[in-house]
Design a protein around this motif. Structure first.
Motif, PDB file in Angstrom:
ATOM      1  N   TYR A 268       0.831  -1.201   0.000  1.00 49.19           N
ATOM      2  CA  TYR A 268       0.000   0.000   0.000  1.00 49.19           C
ATOM      3  C   TYR A 268       0.869   1.256   0.000  1.00 49.19           C
ATOM      4  O   TYR A 268       0.502   2.280  -0.579  1.00 49.19           O
ATOM      5  N   GLU A 269       2.008   1.164   0.659  1.00 45.08           N
ATOM      6  CA  GLU A 269       2.854   2.342   0.816  1.00 45.08           C
ATOM      7  C   GLU A 269       3.404   2.861  -0.510  1.00 45.08           C
ATOM      8  O   GLU A 269       3.764   4.035  -0.614  1.00 45.08           O
ATOM      9  N   VAL A 270       3.442   2.006  -1.551  1.00 47.64           N
ATOM     10  CA  VAL A 270       4.010   2.441  -2.827  1.00 47.64           C
ATOM     11  C   VAL A 270       2.982   2.479  -3.954  1.00 47.64           C
ATOM     12  O   VAL A 270       3.329   2.767  -5.103  1.00 47.64           O
ATOM     13  N   MET A 271       1.721   2.209  -3.649  1.00 51.89           N
ATOM     14  CA  MET A 271       0.696   2.189  -4.704  1.00 51.89           C
ATOM     15  C   MET A 271       0.361   3.586  -5.200  1.00 51.89           C
ATOM     16  O   MET A 271       0.476   4.581  -4.483  1.00 51.89           O
ATOM     17  N   LYS A 272      -0.113   3.610  -6.433  1.00 51.96           N
ATOM     18  CA  LYS A 272      -0.573   4.858  -7.028  1.00 51.96           C
ATOM     19  C   LYS A 272      -1.842   5.352  -6.351  1.00 51.96           C
ATOM     20  O   LYS A 272      -2.655   4.564  -5.872  1.00 51.96           O
ATOM     21  N   ASN A 273      -2.011   6.643  -6.346  1.00 51.99           N
ATOM     22  CA  ASN A 273      -3.269   7.212  -5.895  1.00 51.99           C
ATOM     23  C   ASN A 273      -4.410   6.701  -6.787  1.00 51.99           C
ATOM     24  O   ASN A 273      -4.296   6.732  -8.020  1.00 51.99           O
ATOM     25  N   GLY A 274      -5.472   6.210  -6.163  1.00 51.60           N
ATOM     26  CA  GLY A 274      -6.613   5.723  -6.942  1.00 51.60           C
ATOM     27  C   GLY A 274      -6.554   4.256  -7.289  1.00 51.60           C
ATOM     28  O   GLY A 274      -7.431   3.757  -8.027  1.00 51.60           O
ATOM     29  N   ALA A 275      -5.560   3.526  -6.804  1.00 46.80           N
ATOM     30  CA  ALA A 275      -5.473   2.086  -7.080  1.00 46.80           C
ATOM     31  C   ALA A 275      -6.736   1.379  -6.592  1.00 46.80           C
ATOM     32  O   ALA A 275      -7.281   1.703  -5.540  1.00 46.80           O
ATOM     33  N   ILE A 276      -7.184   0.401  -7.386  1.00 48.08           N
ATOM     34  CA  ILE A 276      -8.407  -0.342  -7.078  1.00 48.08           C
ATOM     35  C   ILE A 276      -8.030  -1.789  -6.794  1.00 48.08           C
ATOM     36  O   ILE A 276      -7.405  -2.457  -7.622  1.00 48.08           O
ATOM     37  N   LEU A 277      -8.430  -2.276  -5.603  1.00 49.98           N
ATOM     38  CA  LEU A 277      -8.076  -3.625  -5.174  1.00 49.98           C
ATOM     39  C   LEU A 277      -9.327  -4.490  -5.101  1.00 49.98           C
ATOM     40  O   LEU A 277     -10.390  -4.038  -4.665  1.00 49.98           O
ATOM     41  N   CYS A 278      -9.182  -5.758  -5.504  1.00 54.69           N
ATOM     42  CA  CYS A 278     -10.279  -6.701  -5.302  1.00 54.69           C
ATOM     43  C   CYS A 278      -9.714  -8.115  -5.211  1.00 54.69           C
ATOM     44  O   CYS A 278      -8.565  -8.380  -5.576  1.00 54.69           O
ATOM     45  N   ASN A 279     -10.559  -8.996  -4.716  1.00 58.00           N
ATOM     46  CA  ASN A 279     -10.151 -10.377  -4.468  1.00 58.00           C
ATOM     47  C   ASN A 279     -11.104 -11.336  -5.171  1.00 58.00           C
ATOM     48  O   ASN A 279     -12.312 -11.135  -5.190  1.00 58.00           O
ATOM     49  N   ALA A 280     -10.529 -12.394  -5.753  1.00 56.91           N
ATOM     50  CA  ALA A 280     -11.344 -13.461  -6.341  1.00 56.91           C
ATOM     51  C   ALA A 280     -10.969 -14.814  -5.753  1.00 56.91           C
ATOM     52  O   ALA A 280     -11.307 -15.853  -6.312  1.00 56.91           O
ATOM     53  N   GLY A 281     -10.235 -14.808  -4.633  1.00 53.65           N
ATOM     54  CA  GLY A 281      -9.973 -16.029  -3.885  1.00 53.65           C
ATOM     55  C   GLY A 281     -11.091 -16.255  -2.884  1.00 53.65           C
ATOM     56  O   GLY A 281     -11.931 -15.373  -2.662  1.00 53.65           O
ATOM     57  N   HIS A 282     -11.105 -17.401  -2.238  1.00 51.29           N
ATOM     58  CA  HIS A 282     -12.286 -17.770  -1.463  1.00 51.29           C
ATOM     59  C   HIS A 282     -12.518 -16.884  -0.246  1.00 51.29           C
ATOM     60  O   HIS A 282     -13.636 -16.431  -0.008  1.00 51.29           O
ATOM     61  N   PHE A 283     -11.489 -16.628   0.548  1.00 52.85           N
ATOM     62  CA  PHE A 283     -11.675 -15.868   1.793  1.00 52.85           C
ATOM     63  C   PHE A 283     -11.193 -14.429   1.634  1.00 52.85           C
ATOM     64  O   PHE A 283     -10.341 -14.118   0.782  1.00 52.85           O
ATOM     65  N   ASP A 284     -11.703 -13.547   2.493  1.00 52.68           N
ATOM     66  CA  ASP A 284     -11.365 -12.125   2.412  1.00 52.68           C
ATOM     67  C   ASP A 284     -10.101 -11.805   3.207  1.00 52.68           C
ATOM     68  O   ASP A 284     -10.057 -10.836   3.975  1.00 52.68           O
ATOM     69  N   ILE A 285      -9.071 -12.626   2.992  1.00 53.43           N
ATOM     70  CA  ILE A 285      -7.820 -12.419   3.724  1.00 53.43           C
ATOM     71  C   ILE A 285      -6.638 -12.207   2.776  1.00 53.43           C
ATOM     72  O   ILE A 285      -5.515 -12.014   3.221  1.00 53.43           O
ATOM     73  N   GLU A 286      -6.904 -12.236   1.475  1.00 57.02           N
ATOM     74  CA  GLU A 286      -5.797 -12.062   0.529  1.00 57.02           C
ATOM     75  C   GLU A 286      -5.326 -10.616   0.504  1.00 57.02           C
ATOM     76  O   GLU A 286      -4.129 -10.327   0.413  1.00 57.02           O
ATOM     77  N   VAL A 287      -6.277  -9.688   0.589  1.00 56.83           N
ATOM     78  CA  VAL A 287      -5.953  -8.274   0.754  1.00 56.83           C
ATOM     79  C   VAL A 287      -6.016  -7.985   2.253  1.00 56.83           C
ATOM     80  O   VAL A 287      -7.069  -8.117   2.881  1.00 56.83           O
ATOM     81  N   ASN A 288      -4.893  -7.601   2.830  1.00 60.55           N
ATOM     82  CA  ASN A 288      -4.827  -7.391   4.279  1.00 60.55           C
ATOM     83  C   ASN A 288      -5.523  -6.076   4.644  1.00 60.55           C
ATOM     84  O   ASN A 288      -4.971  -4.990   4.486  1.00 60.55           O
ATOM     85  N   LYS A 289      -6.750  -6.199   5.155  1.00 59.50           N
ATOM     86  CA  LYS A 289      -7.540  -5.007   5.479  1.00 59.50           C
ATOM     87  C   LYS A 289      -7.063  -4.303   6.750  1.00 59.50           C
ATOM     88  O   LYS A 289      -7.031  -3.057   6.780  1.00 59.50           O
ATOM     89  N   PRO A 290      -6.694  -5.027   7.808  1.00 57.67           N
ATOM     90  CA  PRO A 290      -6.212  -4.310   9.003  1.00 57.67           C
ATOM     91  C   PRO A 290      -5.008  -3.409   8.728  1.00 57.67           C
ATOM     92  O   PRO A 290      -4.937  -2.285   9.251  1.00 57.67           O
ATOM     93  N   GLU A 291      -4.088  -3.873   7.899  1.00 58.78           N
ATOM     94  CA  GLU A 291      -2.914  -3.042   7.604  1.00 58.78           C
ATOM     95  C   GLU A 291      -3.286  -1.849   6.721  1.00 58.78           C
ATOM     96  O   GLU A 291      -2.686  -0.781   6.824  1.00 58.78           O
ATOM     97  N   LEU A 292      -4.282  -2.029   5.850  1.00 58.19           N
ATOM     98  CA  LEU A 292      -4.755  -0.904   5.043  1.00 58.19           C
ATOM     99  C   LEU A 292      -5.432   0.135   5.935  1.00 58.19           C
ATOM    100  O   LEU A 292      -5.200   1.343   5.786  1.00 58.19           O
ATOM    101  N   GLU A 293      -6.220  -0.332   6.877  1.00 59.55           N
ATOM    102  CA  GLU A 293      -6.883   0.592   7.807  1.00 59.55           C
ATOM    103  C   GLU A 293      -5.873   1.326   8.680  1.00 59.55           C
ATOM    104  O   GLU A 293      -6.044   2.516   8.977  1.00 59.55           O
ATOM    105  N   ALA A 294      -4.814   0.619   9.065  1.00 56.99           N
ATOM    106  CA  ALA A 294      -3.802   1.249   9.922  1.00 56.99           C
ATOM    107  C   ALA A 294      -3.074   2.380   9.208  1.00 56.99           C
ATOM    108  O   ALA A 294      -2.615   3.342   9.859  1.00 56.99           O
ATOM    109  N   LEU A 295      -2.980   2.295   7.893  1.00 55.56           N
ATOM    110  CA  LEU A 295      -2.302   3.338   7.114  1.00 55.56           C
ATOM    111  C   LEU A 295      -3.242   4.469   6.728  1.00 55.56           C
ATOM    112  O   LEU A 295      -2.808   5.467   6.139  1.00 55.56           O
ATOM    113  N   SER A 296      -4.526   4.303   7.050  1.00 50.99           N
ATOM    114  CA  SER A 296      -5.537   5.252   6.592  1.00 50.99           C
ATOM    115  C   SER A 296      -5.973   6.205   7.699  1.00 50.99           C
ATOM    116  O   SER A 296      -5.984   5.858   8.878  1.00 50.99           O
TER     117      SER A 296
END
Length: 423
Positions: free
Chosen positions: A286-314
């Motif tokens: 997240y620290e190096v992503m472009k402004n406006g980057a769009i993230l999504c997941n197509a794996g079974h569980f909602d743990i592939e994109v780490n949401k707690p770490e994204l929230e901590a940076l927000s």
């Protein structure tokens, strides 16, 4: 005594049933292979007197599978396998058709778990699972509900990984058929189904152009291949990240740029995770992503994109459009997450096309019959779908399409089976 579905079911609103019936009728008209199996089941009644519990993404195609199993004589109970993929109108329609439903759209986590348990409290003889949730609950929390279970079938890569770990340490108490590993599942469902439905979900949710954008596909298994292929078809510049050297070479030779995530994170505009693992996109990315980057997941569980770490940076988070959350980072950049990081093709779309799920759910129905016929021989094992069932589904599909293929002559069969006849 048969369960009264209307009295026992937990659904959001029975008044939605007419809409659900229309959805189920539409998919049934486009699932010729499953229709053919339904005719067989109606005649043979392979599940007569048995209870079947199903945990799958509860939308119209899944509903029709439940009705096919019911046509085979089963008393069917169904629940969802993801809080955001359940469609309330479909649930109501199934209840009217005599199927017990414990499911609703977007329940709280505690209630979602309770609905899974309620499905198991019907004491099924057979199960169809998605991600291994039913199996996990039975073994870890409610072994008292396991006594009469003969076995079942598993839909996903994630679920099979969990089942094989259980088999390896000797904890799996009944046989499960690995439907995801069948040719007619991963070649078509995982590749073409995921490829199309992921972009259906992204496009209808964002309403943004894909052409010219850089799409990062995280994982190049069969699902990743499909997502990358469709992204390329939409005009995107595709980057693949991998941990497997062979798949990385394959992605390269398929014409895609291959980068480690640390580098891909800097250039991506859309990110799609399809690994089955956790934290494949996390804080350092997240620290190096472009402004406006769009993230999504197509794996079974909602743990592939780490949401707690994204929230901590927000510094803040808000919903900017249905199924789109904007995370405003402390440095002023915005990162967008679709469908809460859950399966974007189902949580923000209708899932795979009916013609694709026709083959997968035909395999599920036939695998359920197979495990019921052979459960005494394969106790406590994860088994593959027998090749003859795989081939039969493909044959039924070709016949439905009006496509004929060649057959070997007796001479050709003899030639292929002999080591001496090679002149």
């Amino acid at each position: 005594m048969a369960i009264n579905a209307k009295e026992t079911s937990i659904v959001t609103d029975m008044a939605l049933a007419p809409e659900g019936h229309l959805k189920i009728e539409w998919v049934a008209a486009h699932m010729p292979v499953l229709n053919r199996i339904r005719e067989q089941f109606e005649k043979e009644q392979p599940f007569k007197g048995l209870k079947v519990a199903i945990s799958l993404h509860l939308e119209a195609k899944t509903a029709y599978l439940a009705k096919v199993v019911q046509a085979g004589g089963a008393e069917v109970t169904i629940t969802g396998s993801n809080p955001l993929s359940t469609q309330d109108d479909v649930c109501a329609a199934l209840v009217e058709d005599g199927i017990t439903v414990f499911a609703k759209y977007n329940p709280e986590p505690k209630e979602y778990k309770e609905l899974l348990v309620k499905a198991l409290e019907t004491k099924p003889d057979l199960i169809i699972d998605d991600g291994g949730d039913l199996v996990s609950i039975l073994h870890a929390e409610r072994p008292d509900l396991m006594a009469q279970i003969r076995g079942g079938a598993e839909e996903t890569t994630t679920g099979i990984l969990r089942l094989k770990a259980m088999e390896k340490d000797g904890s799996l108490k009944f046989p499960m058929v690995a439907v995801n590993d069948a040719f007619c599942k991963y070649l078509f469902d995982n590749r073409y189904g995921t490829g199309q439905s992921v972009w259906d979900g992204i496009n209808r949710t964002t309403n943004l152009v894909v052409a010219g954008k850089t799409v990062v596909v995280v994982g190049y298994g069969w699902c990743g291949k499909g997502v990358a292929m469709r992204a390329k078809g939409l005009g995107a510049n595709v980057v693949v990240t991998e941990i497997d050297s062979i798949r990385a070479v394959e992605a390269y030779m398929d014409g895609f740029t291959v980068l480690p995530m640390s580098e891909a994170a800097k250039v991506g505009e859309f990110f799609v995770t399809v690994t089955g693992n956790r934290d494949v996109i996390r804080g350092e990315h997240y620290e190096v992503m472009k402004n406006g980057a769009i993230l999504c997941n197509a794996g079974h569980f909602d743990i592939e994109v780490n949401k707690p770490e994204l929230e901590a940076l927000s510094s803040s988070k808000r919903t900017v459009r249905r199924n789109i959350e904007e995370y405003l980072l402390k440095d002023g950049r915005s990162i967008y997450l679709l469908a809460e990081g859950r399966l974007v093709n189902l949580a923000a779309g209708d899932g795979h096309p009916a013609e694709i799920m026709d083959m997968t759910f035909a395999l599920q129905a036939m695998s359920l019959k197979y495990v019921n016929d052979h459960y005494n021989e394969i106790d406590g094992k994860v088994v593959n779908v027998p090749y003859e069932l795989d081939e039969q589904v493909a044959r039924f599909k070709l016949e439905a399409l009006g496509i004929g293929i060649d057959k070997l002559s007796e001479e050709q069969k003899s030639y292929l089976q002999s080591w001496a006849e090679h002149e």
